[in-house]
Scaffold this active site. Structure first.
Site, short mmCIF file in Angstrom:
data_model
loop_
_atom_site.label_atom_id
_atom_site.label_comp_id
_atom_site.label_asym_id
_atom_site.label_seq_id
_atom_site.Cartn_x
_atom_site.Cartn_y
_atom_site.Cartn_z
N SER A 47 90.06 74.64 -14.25
CA SER A 47 89.29 76.08 -14.25
C SER A 47 88.59 76.50 -13.07
O SER A 47 88.04 77.69 -12.81
CB SER A 47 88.03 76.03 -15.54
OG SER A 47 87.14 74.53 -15.16
N ASP B 16 77.39 77.87 -14.42
CA ASP B 16 77.30 77.59 -15.90
C ASP B 16 77.09 75.99 -16.01
O ASP B 16 76.93 75.30 -15.16
CB ASP B 16 78.56 77.99 -16.78
CG ASP B 16 79.85 77.51 -16.72
OD1 ASP B 16 79.92 76.51 -16.09
OD2 ASP B 16 80.57 78.03 -17.24
N HIS C 110 80.47 74.66 -13.98
CA HIS C 110 81.26 75.27 -13.03
C HIS C 110 80.14 75.75 -11.83
O HIS C 110 79.05 76.40 -12.29
CB HIS C 110 81.89 76.50 -13.39
CG HIS C 110 83.09 75.94 -14.51
ND1 HIS C 110 82.63 76.21 -15.79
CD2 HIS C 110 84.17 75.45 -14.30
CE1 HIS C 110 83.96 75.72 -16.43
NE2 HIS C 110 84.75 75.25 -15.61
#
Ligand SMILES: *[C@@H]1O[C@H](CO)[C@@H](O)[C@H](O)[C@H]1NC(C)=O
Ligand SMILES: *[C@@H]1O[C@H](CO)[C@@H](O)[C@H](O)[C@H]1NC(C)=O
Ligand SMILES: *[C@@H]1O[C@H](CO)[C@@H](O)[C@H](O)[C@H]1NC(C)=O
Ligand SMILES: *[C@@H]1O[C@H](CO)[C@@H](O)[C@H](O)[C@H]1NC(C)=O
Length: 392
Positions: A48, A341, A344
């Site tokens: 990600s 978040d 991340h």
């Protein structure tokens, strides 16, 4: 003491300073550094931290194609990137563009753009994925490390059919591959214990990761890839998700988790040194992210952040308790947060990580082996891009 020396190293890293290329050791005689840029495309692999929308096409809960993700992206739309703005891979791509006008866009491989622009590089990264096949399966579909390699070979065959084999070979030889993987292997196998191989003894697990990673890199090399930048795993133990999950009250990073990661990174550096020695003309370089993110999390003020351990978007302690899912839960000013978040880093933190990987000095050097004291310095991504490979 260790932290203090890191602060000093990073302070040096952040001061403008041109490193001379002359003194750099470069493996392989058929290479020289040249100011003339020669990078036809970049190919992005990983998780990600690099996914630019592949997971939008997959059945998974590991997705970020809804607000508030992307609120500060160029288009101000949620594209599937796990960031308020750009990912680290995006910033690297942007650094390429600053230095090399017209470098292609590397669209998400599963997107329509990737089929429309086959010569423009591609992004194979997939949120939730890792080096091992089963990593992240608990979240749904993902492109595993091996699948990403297979899709790259598919693209390679497509290019060879369109351009002819020798032109395609040159294209691949001069392209830069960017790989950011491994973090999820730790998260899913060592921390949350959601797979069969969970909680393997650490060095056994590291060995499994490194052996598998080496096999994947060998396939890329055999296909013709020569310039490859591998990002080390970041300090996962500082992520708000784990501060919340492990009920920390001090806000300090979980050092046991970070220790696992460091051992993997150490092994990765050593593995790459011998990989480059074994494979003629290979420039597979390690770029560290652990120290930079660790210092940002620990000393946010030094980097212009206000908060180093709480997610900008999330809820519960440290914002790690719930996934970021609503514009209502966004903090006042995302650039003040190291973490966007629960897992991340933010757009602004990603910019710092990318600049470090692009041209920063870091601890990405290693002794060859226990009996030799030779220090091996990996090239920066900027230097990798400037390499002129003449023959292979
Ligand atoms: C992982 O998946 C690939 C296919 O993507 C397969 O070839 C390989 O054997 C698998 N490895 C393991 C250890 O299951
Ligand atoms: C991890 O999960 C497996 C299977 O679900 C279980 O047998 C094992 O005890 C767990 N390990 C730890 C340390 O919780
Ligand atoms: C954290 O706290 C919750 C609720 O008090 C508890 O259920 C959980 O087991 C704790 N987790 C750890 C790792 O201590
Ligand atoms: C360590 O490096 C030296 C010199 O490069 C080499 O001769 C030796 O075989 C290496 N030893 C191991 C265990 O790899």
């Amino acid at each position: 003491m260790y932290e203090l020396s890191l602060v000093i190293v990073l302070t040096i890293a952040l001061t403008p300073f041109q490193w001379s290329w002359g003194g750099r050791r470069i493996d392989g005689v058929h290479a020289q550094l040249s100011p003339r840029w020669n990078v036809p495309a970049i190919y992005i692999f990983g998780d990600s931290s690099a996914d630019s929308g592949n997971n939008n096409e997959l059945s998974t809960i590991a997705r970020a194609n809804f607000p508030p993700y992307g609120r500060d992206f160029d288009s101000h739309h949620a594209t599937g990137r796990f960031s308020d703005g750009k990912t680290t891979a995006d910033w690297i791509r942007k650094l390429f563009r600053y230095n090399f006008l017209g470098l292609p866009l590397a669209p998400a491989y599963l997107s329509r753009e990737a089929r429309m622009f086959p010569f423009q590089g591609a992004n194979f990264a997939s949120a939730g994925s890792g080096i091992l096949n089963h990593t992240g399966n608990v979240l749904g579909q993902q492109l595993s490390g091996w699948q990403q390699v297979e899709l790259f070979l598919e693209r390679w065959n497509d290019l060879a059919a369109r351009m002819g084999e020798s032109a395609a070979s040159r294209h691949l030889r001069d392209s830069v591959l960017y790989i950011a993987s491994g973090a999820n292997d730790f998260v899913h196998n060592c921390i949350t214990n959601d797979t069969d191989s969970a909680m393997l003894p650490n060095n056994e697990f590291n060995q499994l990761l490194l052996t598998t990673f080496t096999q994947q890199l060998q396939v890329l090399y055999n296909a013709g890839a020569r310039k490859v930048a591998l990002l080390g795993v970041g300090p996962v133990g500082c992520a708000p998700l784990f501060l919340w999950l492990l009920n920390t009250t001090t806000g300090e990073c979980m050092e046991t988790v970070n220790e696992y990661v460091s051992e993997f990174n150490d092994g990765l550096r050593e593995m790459l040194v011998s990989f480059n020695r074994r494979n003629r003309g290979a420039h597979f370089v390690y770029r560290d992210t652990r120290d930079a993110v660790y210092l940002m999390a620990k000393y946010p003020i030094l980097y212009g952040f206000v908060n180093g351990n709480t997610a900008c978007c999330g809820s519960g302690n440290y914002g790690g308790g719930d996934r970021c899912s609503s514009p209502m839960s966004v903090c006042g000013y995302p650039p003040y947060h190291v973490w966007w978040d629960e897992y991340h880093t933010s757009n602004r933190a990603n910019n710092i990580i990318a600049r470090q990987a692009w041209s920063g000095f870091d601890r990405s050097s290693t002794t060859r082996n226990s009996t030799s004291t030779t220090i091996y310095s990996f090239l920066t991504i900027q230097q990798l891009a400037a390499l002129q490979l003449t023959e292979d």
